[in-house]
Write a protein that holds these residues in place. Structure first.
Motif, PDB file in Angstrom:
ATOM      1  N   ILE A 234       0.856  -1.186   0.000  1.00 44.94           N
ATOM      2  CA  ILE A 234       0.000   0.000   0.000  1.00 44.94           C
ATOM      3  C   ILE A 234       0.890   1.234   0.000  1.00 44.94           C
ATOM      4  CG2 ILE A 234      -1.741   1.285   1.293  1.00 44.94           C
ATOM      5  CD1 ILE A 234      -2.790  -1.350   2.342  1.00 44.94           C
ATOM      6  N   ALA A 235       0.745   2.047  -1.063  1.00 44.25           N
ATOM      7  CA  ALA A 235       1.589   3.224  -1.232  1.00 44.25           C
ATOM      8  C   ALA A 235       0.938   4.451  -0.610  1.00 44.25           C
ATOM      9  CB  ALA A 235       1.869   3.462  -2.719  1.00 44.25           C
ATOM     10  N   LEU A 236       1.664   5.562  -0.649  1.00 44.53           N
ATOM     11  CA  LEU A 236       1.169   6.808  -0.081  1.00 44.53           C
ATOM     12  C   LEU A 236      -0.080   7.288  -0.804  1.00 44.53           C
ATOM     13  CD1 LEU A 236       1.497   9.191   1.860  1.00 44.53           C
ATOM     14  CD2 LEU A 236       3.035  10.248   0.181  1.00 44.53           C
ATOM     15  N   LYS A 237      -0.107   7.145  -2.137  1.00 39.33           N
ATOM     16  CA  LYS A 237      -1.279   7.575  -2.911  1.00 39.33           C
ATOM     17  C   LYS A 237      -2.527   6.780  -2.527  1.00 39.33           C
ATOM     18  CE  LYS A 237      -0.027   4.589  -6.836  1.00 39.33           C
ATOM     19  NZ  LYS A 237      -1.037   3.555  -6.569  1.00 39.33           N
ATOM     20  N   ASP A 238      -2.332   5.521  -2.152  1.00 41.98           N
ATOM     21  CA  ASP A 238      -3.462   4.701  -1.715  1.00 41.98           C
ATOM     22  C   ASP A 238      -4.027   5.206  -0.388  1.00 41.98           C
ATOM     23  OD1 ASP A 238      -2.995   2.992  -3.919  1.00 41.98           O
ATOM     24  OD2 ASP A 238      -1.471   1.916  -2.777  1.00 41.98           O
ATOM     25  N   ILE A 239      -3.117   5.574   0.506  1.00 38.35           N
ATOM     26  CA  ILE A 239      -3.555   6.088   1.813  1.00 38.35           C
ATOM     27  C   ILE A 239      -4.280   7.418   1.645  1.00 38.35           C
ATOM     28  CG2 ILE A 239      -2.756   6.880   4.072  1.00 38.35           C
ATOM     29  CD1 ILE A 239      -0.418   4.938   3.816  1.00 38.35           C
ATOM     30  N   VAL A 240      -3.753   8.285   0.766  1.00 35.37           N
ATOM     31  CA  VAL A 240      -4.396   9.580   0.522  1.00 35.37           C
ATOM     32  C   VAL A 240      -5.791   9.379  -0.061  1.00 35.37           C
ATOM     33  CG1 VAL A 240      -4.278  11.704  -0.839  1.00 35.37           C
ATOM     34  CG2 VAL A 240      -2.209  10.794   0.242  1.00 35.37           C
ATOM     35  N   PHE A 241      -5.901   8.472  -1.030  1.00 39.04           N
ATOM     36  CA  PHE A 241      -7.199   8.179  -1.643  1.00 39.04           C
ATOM     37  C   PHE A 241      -8.172   7.649  -0.595  1.00 39.04           C
ATOM     38  CE2 PHE A 241     -10.062   5.124  -3.719  1.00 39.04           C
ATOM     39  CZ  PHE A 241     -10.658   5.948  -4.675  1.00 39.04           C
ATOM     40  N   PHE A 242      -7.681   6.769   0.266  1.00 42.58           N
ATOM     41  CA  PHE A 242      -8.520   6.199   1.315  1.00 42.58           C
ATOM     42  C   PHE A 242      -9.025   7.275   2.275  1.00 42.58           C
ATOM     43  CE2 PHE A 242      -8.637   4.633   5.709  1.00 42.58           C
ATOM     44  CZ  PHE A 242      -9.651   3.703   5.612  1.00 42.58           C
ATOM     45  N   LEU A 243      -8.124   8.133   2.729  1.00 43.47           N
ATOM     46  CA  LEU A 243      -8.503   9.154   3.696  1.00 43.47           C
ATOM     47  C   LEU A 243      -9.471  10.165   3.095  1.00 43.47           C
ATOM     48  CD1 LEU A 243      -5.076   9.820   5.466  1.00 43.47           C
ATOM     49  CD2 LEU A 243      -7.041   8.546   6.343  1.00 43.47           C
ATOM     50  N   VAL A 244      -9.184  10.604   1.887  1.00 45.49           N
ATOM     51  CA  VAL A 244     -10.044  11.608   1.252  1.00 45.49           C
ATOM     52  C   VAL A 244     -11.453  11.063   1.052  1.00 45.49           C
ATOM     53  CG1 VAL A 244     -10.442  12.931  -0.865  1.00 45.49           C
ATOM     54  CG2 VAL A 244      -8.147  12.839   0.129  1.00 45.49           C
ATOM     55  N   CYS A 245     -11.558   9.850   0.539  1.00 41.96           N
ATOM     56  CA  CYS A 245     -12.875   9.286   0.206  1.00 41.96           C
ATOM     57  C   CYS A 245     -13.664   8.894   1.445  1.00 41.96           C
ATOM     58  CB  CYS A 245     -12.705   8.073  -0.709  1.00 41.96           C
ATOM     59  SG  CYS A 245     -12.029   8.468  -2.328  1.00 41.96           S
ATOM     60  N   THR A 246     -13.015   8.225   2.387  1.00 46.80           N
ATOM     61  CA  THR A 246     -13.750   7.763   3.570  1.00 46.80           C
ATOM     62  C   THR A 246     -14.118   8.922   4.493  1.00 46.80           C
ATOM     63  OG1 THR A 246     -11.625   7.278   4.641  1.00 46.80           O
ATOM     64  CG2 THR A 246     -12.751   5.463   3.546  1.00 46.80           C
ATOM     65  N   VAL A 247     -13.170   9.826   4.728  1.00 47.40           N
ATOM     66  CA  VAL A 247     -13.452  10.953   5.619  1.00 47.40           C
ATOM     67  C   VAL A 247     -14.546  11.836   5.037  1.00 47.40           C
ATOM     68  CG1 VAL A 247     -12.493  13.060   6.628  1.00 47.40           C
ATOM     69  CG2 VAL A 247     -11.160  10.949   6.662  1.00 47.40           C
ATOM     70  N   SER A 248     -14.484  12.105   3.737  1.00 48.91           N
ATOM     71  CA  SER A 248     -15.516  12.936   3.116  1.00 48.91           C
ATOM     72  C   SER A 248     -16.883  12.264   3.184  1.00 48.91           C
ATOM     73  CB  SER A 248     -15.143  13.228   1.662  1.00 48.91           C
ATOM     74  OG  SER A 248     -15.016  12.041   0.909  1.00 48.91           O
ATOM     75  N   SER A 249     -16.934  10.945   2.988  1.00 52.58           N
ATOM     76  CA  SER A 249     -18.210  10.227   3.066  1.00 52.58           C
ATOM     77  C   SER A 249     -18.799  10.312   4.464  1.00 52.58           C
ATOM     78  CB  SER A 249     -18.015   8.761   2.659  1.00 52.58           C
ATOM     79  OG  SER A 249     -17.619   8.647   1.305  1.00 52.58           O
ATOM     80  N   VAL A 250     -17.961  10.137   5.476  1.00 52.01           N
ATOM     81  CA  VAL A 250     -18.439  10.205   6.852  1.00 52.01           C
ATOM     82  C   VAL A 250     -18.893  11.614   7.190  1.00 52.01           C
ATOM     83  CG1 VAL A 250     -17.758   9.976   9.273  1.00 52.01           C
ATOM     84  CG2 VAL A 250     -16.991   8.273   7.608  1.00 52.01           C
ATOM     85  N   ILE A 251     -18.149  12.615   6.722  1.00 51.09           N
ATOM     86  CA  ILE A 251     -18.521  14.005   6.980  1.00 51.09           C
ATOM     87  C   ILE A 251     -19.864  14.334   6.352  1.00 51.09           C
ATOM     88  CG2 ILE A 251     -17.912  16.408   6.442  1.00 51.09           C
ATOM     89  CD1 ILE A 251     -15.002  15.668   6.860  1.00 51.09           C
ATOM     90  N   PHE A 252     -20.095  13.836   5.145  1.00 50.16           N
ATOM     91  CA  PHE A 252     -21.370  14.101   4.460  1.00 50.16           C
ATOM     92  C   PHE A 252     -22.543  13.540   5.251  1.00 50.16           C
ATOM     93  CE2 PHE A 252     -19.041  14.103   0.124  1.00 50.16           C
ATOM     94  CZ  PHE A 252     -18.624  15.401   0.373  1.00 50.16           C
ATOM     95  N   VAL A 253     -22.297  12.485   6.020  1.00 51.62           N
ATOM     96  CA  VAL A 253     -23.388  11.872   6.793  1.00 51.62           C
ATOM     97  C   VAL A 253     -23.648  12.637   8.085  1.00 51.62           C
ATOM     98  CG1 VAL A 253     -24.104   9.814   8.050  1.00 51.62           C
ATOM     99  CG2 VAL A 253     -23.031   9.576   5.819  1.00 51.62           C
ATOM    100  N   ILE A 254     -22.572  13.008   8.795  1.00 57.73           N
ATOM    101  CA  ILE A 254     -22.755  13.545  10.135  1.00 57.73           C
ATOM    102  C   ILE A 254     -22.985  15.043  10.162  1.00 57.73           C
ATOM    103  CG2 ILE A 254     -21.358  11.712  11.125  1.00 57.73           C
ATOM    104  CD1 ILE A 254     -19.024  13.621  11.340  1.00 57.73           C
ATOM    105  N   LEU A 255     -22.577  15.771   9.113  1.00 58.40           N
ATOM    106  CA  LEU A 255     -22.765  17.230   9.125  1.00 58.40           C
ATOM    107  C   LEU A 255     -24.230  17.589   8.968  1.00 58.40           C
ATOM    108  CD1 LEU A 255     -19.755  18.727   7.152  1.00 58.40           C
ATOM    109  CD2 LEU A 255     -20.192  18.799   9.592  1.00 58.40           C
TER     110      LEU A 255
END
Length: 255
Positions: A234-255
């Motif tokens: 798992i490379a750095l770009k994979d971690i960035v993609f994971f964080l951006v997509c998952t965090v944004s999805s969770v934020i869209f739900v709880i905000l």
């Protein structure tokens, strides 16, 4: 015959898109699987009548489809396959819940209509996300990650066999239909009195061909415990993609 083969080609057309070399295609398969699961869970977690919130989740689908260079027409066409099932399931919402939520001019918008639209959007977005995963990840990579997640090998092998042998079965049907039409020009499809022998021969032919294919796969090491695949790091770009997509999805739900 061409119609059956065309349908089979449609089944595998999404997998053919997975050989591209784009930003999304190069993301680690396990990361894409987790992101897709989180996205679908977040979609299902949106409140029943919160119609506006779904517009945020559309950004992920559009941006990912564009970055993966997927044909939007094909993706939308495949997504619409699930629409009839949703319409049949959600029609009860219109009948049961007739309480008025608001008015548009003189037209009353009921909570049943809102929940019906939300159900359609949830299903379409979830299917679209799954199609992106399939179109950007080879099927063999998906099954490898399932094994990595300790899914029972029997289930994974069953998935592989079903997926691969659909084409074998369709090819046998096409060949047998050509033979049948040459012998019975008056019938385009097997007559009801010929259906028993037709299905029986199809079953025997498919078993024989599937057995030959399976033996060829075993000769190449399929199913052997000694054959191990190399785990991709798992490379750095994979971690960035994971964080951006998952965090944004969770934020869209709880905000």
């Amino acid at each position: 015959m061409s119609g059956i083969r065309g349908k089979v080609n449609e089944i595998y057309s999404l997998e053919q898109l997975s050989i591209k070399n784009t930003i999304i295609h190069n993301i680690h398969p396990l990361i894409k699987m987790i992101v897709t699961v989180v996205y679908i869970v977040c979609i299902l977690s949106v409140r029943r009548y919160d119609l506006l919130r779904f517009s945020y989740f559309l950004f992920y689908l559009i941006i990912t489809t564009a970055l993966a260079e997927l044909p939007l027409k094909i993706v939308i066409k495949r997504t619409m396959i699930a629409l009839p099932f949703v319409l049949f399931t959600g029609i009860s919402n219109l009948i049961i819940n007739r309480e008025t939520a608001f008015f548009i001019g003189r037209i009353a918008i009921t909570y049943g209509l809102i929940s019906f639209v939300v159900l359609i959007i949830r299903t379409m977005f979830s299917v679209w996300a799954l199609l992106i995963l399939i179109a950007t990840t080879r099927f063999s990579d998906l099954t490898k990650q399932l094994i990595r997640l300790h899914i029972p090998p029997l289930i994974v092998n069953l998935m592989e066999m079903i997926y691969r042998y659909i084409g074998v079965l369709a090819e046998e049907v096409s060949t047998m239909l050509v033979s049948y039409r040459l012998k019975n020009p008056a019938y385009r499809w097997p007559h009801i009195k010929h259906m028993g022998p037709f299905v029986g021969n199809l079953f025997l032919k498919s078993i024989n061909k599937a057995e030959r294919i399976y033996n060829a796969m075993k000769c190449r090491g399929y199913g052997s415990k000694q054959v191990a695949y190399q785990k991709e790091k798992i490379a750095l770009k994979d971690i960035v993609f994971f964080l951006v997509c998952t965090v944004s999805s969770v934020i869209f739900v709880i905000l």
